[in-house]
Scaffold this active site. Structure first.
Site, short mmCIF file in Angstrom:
data_model
loop_
_atom_site.label_atom_id
_atom_site.label_comp_id
_atom_site.label_asym_id
_atom_site.label_seq_id
_atom_site.Cartn_x
_atom_site.Cartn_y
_atom_site.Cartn_z
N GLY A 156 0.83 -0.97 0.23
CA GLY A 156 0.22 0.11 0.07
C GLY A 156 0.82 1.22 -0.07
O GLY A 156 2.15 1.20 -0.28
N CYS A 157 0.29 2.35 0.34
CA CYS A 157 1.08 3.47 0.61
C CYS A 157 2.47 3.43 1.31
O CYS A 157 2.36 2.94 2.57
CB CYS A 157 0.13 4.69 1.08
SG CYS A 157 1.01 6.27 1.07
N PHE A 158 3.39 3.90 0.58
CA PHE A 158 4.64 3.75 1.44
C PHE A 158 4.69 4.44 2.73
O PHE A 158 5.59 4.23 3.85
CB PHE A 158 5.84 3.84 0.77
CG PHE A 158 5.63 5.27 -0.32
CD1 PHE A 158 5.22 6.13 0.09
CD2 PHE A 158 6.54 5.02 -1.42
CE1 PHE A 158 5.30 7.39 -1.07
CE2 PHE A 158 6.54 6.13 -2.40
CZ PHE A 158 6.10 7.32 -1.89
N TRP A 159 4.02 5.56 2.86
CA TRP A 159 4.02 6.31 4.13
C TRP A 159 3.83 5.48 5.54
O TRP A 159 4.56 5.62 6.29
CB TRP A 159 2.86 7.56 4.19
CG TRP A 159 3.51 8.59 3.26
CD1 TRP A 159 4.47 8.79 2.58
CD2 TRP A 159 2.19 9.38 2.82
NE1 TRP A 159 3.97 9.87 1.58
CE2 TRP A 159 2.55 10.33 1.92
CE3 TRP A 159 0.82 9.66 2.98
CZ2 TRP A 159 2.00 11.28 0.83
CZ3 TRP A 159 0.08 10.59 2.43
CH2 TRP A 159 0.75 11.53 1.23
N TYR A 166 -5.10 11.43 6.09
CA TYR A 166 -4.85 10.26 5.51
C TYR A 166 -3.99 9.47 6.65
O TYR A 166 -4.22 8.20 7.04
CB TYR A 166 -4.04 10.44 4.41
CG TYR A 166 -3.82 8.94 3.56
CD1 TYR A 166 -4.66 8.38 2.72
CD2 TYR A 166 -2.66 8.41 4.07
CE1 TYR A 166 -4.23 7.08 2.11
CE2 TYR A 166 -2.26 7.04 3.63
CZ TYR A 166 -3.09 6.52 2.68
OH TYR A 166 -2.83 5.25 2.05
#
Length: 227
Positions: A48-51, A194
């Site tokens: 998913g989102c790397f954050w 987010y």
């Protein structure tokens, strides 16, 4: 390099999905792990989102660096706007440098499956959709591939999740650090909508499930990231 048996961990249990964008689960530890080695090692995973993935591993003891970036495609298209098209072969990934004397590769994977990604979702995580958000382990060598494959089989046989694990194992070719503004994003912007909804709960789950490995102070990339 070889592999050694590891002790089976606690039974899986679930945290309410009402508190998490994706449900977190403490899954059993891998029964197979890499043999200990006296030097730093790297693992590259996508989920998913790397954050959020970066944010989780920056809080793991024994991890000296976790960098957001791209893996699976070419250097020429390793740019956020292009990767976002889903046509590059890249996945938003995190390169984790760790000391296996503190946290093993198998334990890295246990944390990954427990809190960093939902391994029953392949080309999306939560509201993020596309192949760039696929759940993938980029195996750096045959030992990593063997441990990862055995672990996925173990989790499926144990019915650790409500659906089959669809996380894939891809050969590692290259890793390209993401733009500087993506680095340390969860730590620098904890109140971002987010991050607050999707990623801070993952870090909270890490603290709950792995208290002995949880590091309160994130190990930030800072000036080491590429711009």
């Amino acid at each position: 390099m070889g592999v050694v048996a590891a002790t089976l961990g606690a039974s899986a249990f679930w945290v309410s999905s009402r508190s998490f964008a994706e449900p977190a689960a403490l899954v059993p530890a891998p029964m197979m792990d890499e043999a200990p080695r006296p030097h730093l090692e790297t693992a590259v995973v996508a989920g998913g989102c790397f954050w959020g993935v970066q944010g989780v591993f920056q809080h793991v003891k024994g991890v000296s660096e976790a960098i957001s970036g791209y893996s699976g495609g070419s250097k020429a298209n390793a740019h956020y706007e292009i990767v976002g098209t889903g046509q590059t072969g890249h996945a938003e990934s995190v390169r984790i440098t760790f000391d296996p004397r503190v946290v093993s590769y198998g334990k890295i994977l246990q944390i990954y499956f427990s809190v960093a990604t939902d391994p029953t979702e392949l080309n999306h995580q939560g509201a993020d959709t596309g192949t760039q958000y696929r759940s993938t382990i980029f195996a750096a060598n045959p030992e990593q591939r063997k441990v990862a494959a055995a672990y996925i089989s173990q989790l499926d046989k144990a019915h650790a999740f409500d659906a089959p694990v669809v996380t894939t194992i891809e050969p590692f070719k290259a890793f390209y650090p993401a733009e500087g503004y993506h680095q340390d994003f969860a730590t620098l912007h904890p109140d971002d909508g987010y991050i607050a909804t999707n990623d801070m709960p993952k870090i909270a789950a890490l603290r709950q499930f792995f208290p002995a490995l949880y590091r309160p102070q994130a190990k930030l990339v800072g000036a080491t990231a590429s711009e």
